[in-house]
Design an enzyme around this catalytic site. Structure first.
Site, short mmCIF file in Angstrom:
data_model
loop_
_atom_site.label_atom_id
_atom_site.label_comp_id
_atom_site.label_asym_id
_atom_site.label_seq_id
_atom_site.Cartn_x
_atom_site.Cartn_y
_atom_site.Cartn_z
N HIS A 187 0.79 -1.16 0.05
CA HIS A 187 -0.16 0.06 0.17
C HIS A 187 0.80 1.18 -0.04
O HIS A 187 2.11 0.98 -0.10
CB HIS A 187 -0.91 -0.08 1.39
CG HIS A 187 -0.37 -0.26 2.56
ND1 HIS A 187 0.61 0.55 3.09
CD2 HIS A 187 -0.35 -1.44 3.26
CE1 HIS A 187 1.12 0.17 4.16
NE2 HIS A 187 0.51 -1.07 4.46
N HIS B 42 3.98 1.20 1.97
CA HIS B 42 5.14 0.73 1.74
C HIS B 42 5.94 1.34 0.58
O HIS B 42 7.12 1.54 0.54
CB HIS B 42 4.89 -0.56 1.15
CG HIS B 42 4.44 -1.63 1.99
ND1 HIS B 42 2.89 -2.18 2.09
CD2 HIS B 42 4.64 -2.58 3.04
CE1 HIS B 42 2.78 -3.10 2.86
NE2 HIS B 42 3.92 -3.31 3.88
N GLN C 282 8.45 -2.26 16.52
CA GLN C 282 9.29 -3.28 15.72
C GLN C 282 10.50 -2.43 15.33
O GLN C 282 11.45 -2.93 15.22
CB GLN C 282 8.27 -3.39 14.34
CG GLN C 282 9.03 -4.04 13.32
CD GLN C 282 8.31 -4.65 12.12
OE1 GLN C 282 7.86 -5.84 12.22
NE2 GLN C 282 8.18 -3.96 10.93
N SER D 226 -2.52 -0.11 6.26
CA SER D 226 -2.27 -1.43 6.78
C SER D 226 -2.71 -2.31 5.66
O SER D 226 -3.81 -1.91 5.35
CB SER D 226 -2.69 -1.76 8.14
OG SER D 226 -2.75 -3.08 8.51
#
Ligand code: PAF
Length: 281
Positions: free
Chosen positions: A31, A34, A150, A182
């Site tokens: 998406h 990214h 993360q 997401s």
């Protein structure tokens, strides 16, 4: 753009990349979030390698590994359009051959936030990212800050294991109405998609309270919890006010910039996360 399906193809292709290599690890179903990583990587490196690998070890037993959305053809088109040099698409059998038993763990930063409800998640993320760094040998690797924990965990791993890789944090990309992008947003029904705005609303309510001078970690956490509770079907996993570096809970007065406000909420059966790092501007 090259397509590397095996480790041997990757290693052979990697040897041909002269100059700086940027790396964007993904699980596919790309998406705009990214694409923003790939765009930045293309600007800052001579070659950009994107990996697409739905990593089984970062999913818990009752999570969505089997149904994780996929559209490889579309992903390939998008990577090519953004100027990636190659996409690495390994199989699970090649990354985790039979008898596999080696894992990487970051022990402290993973005790908080998502690590509490997904106890094996970061072990899987660290293991696969360490393997990918080892194989791809990038100079820089790009990660979105929607997954703030993360990013911090991987930054720690890179430091602790002396990987010669710069980890580059990239801002959260949102839909026009504020929902953080997401791949899992795809699971939501039309009603669920509307309900999902409650995550951003909780963060907006915190920002309003901060602007009015609220500095109690406990009170700010309660604001997030109450906002999520006001939604008829959202189910809170956690809402936390935490130190932006250690990720430890902050219950008392918060002073410093860099405080993290993070939440995870189930909408229908989909677990969504969002966060905001407090800064005065
Ligand atoms: O953020 C993700 O998509 C994944 O956790 C990552 C970093 C690609 C590892 O599988």
């Amino acid at each position: 753009m090259e397509k590397w399906m095996t480790i041997a193809e990757l290693q052979e292709g990697r040897r041909r990349c002269k100059g700086g290599v940027g790396f964007v690890p993904t699980m596919g179903f790309l998406h705009e979030g990214h694409l923003s990583l790939i765009k930045k990587a293309v600007k800052e490196n001579d070659h950009v390698i994107v990996s697409i690998f739905v990593n089984p070890t970062q999913f818990g037993p009752s999570e969505d590994l089997e149904k994780y959305p996929k559209d490889i053809e579309r992903d390939m088109r998008l990577c090519r359009a953004e100027g990636a040099a190659a996409v690495f698409l390994p199989s699970a059998e090649e990354i985790y051959p039979s008898g596999y038993q080696t894992f990487i763990e970051v022990t402290e930063l993973t005790r908080h936030l998502c690590g509490l409800s997904r106890p094996t998640h970061f072990r899987g993320v660290c293991t696969v990212v360490a393997k990918l760094f080892h194989l791809v040998q990038p100079d820089k690797a790009y990660f979105g800050l929607k997954d703030y924990q993360q990013f911090k965990v991987l930054q720690r791993m890179v430091h602790d294991l002396h990987f010669p890789v710069e980890t580059v944090p990239c801002p959260i990309v949102r839909e026009a109405d504020g929902l953080a992008m997401s791949s899992r947003n795809k699971y939501l029904s039309t009603a669920g998609r509307r309900e999902a705005l409650i995550l951003k609303k909780a963060l907006d309510d915190v920002r309003d309270a901060l602007e009015k001078g609220e500095r109690s970690g406990h009170a700010l956490q309660t604001i997030m919890q109450e906002t999520v509770a006001s939604s008829p079907s959202a189910r809170l996993d956690y809402a936390r006010v935490a130190h932006g570096e250690t990720l430890e809970d902050l219950e008392g007065e918060i002073e410093a910039e860099g405080t993290l406000f993070a939440l995870a909420v189930f909408i229908e059966n989909t677990r969504l996360i969002d966060n905001m790092v407090w800064s005065h501007d």
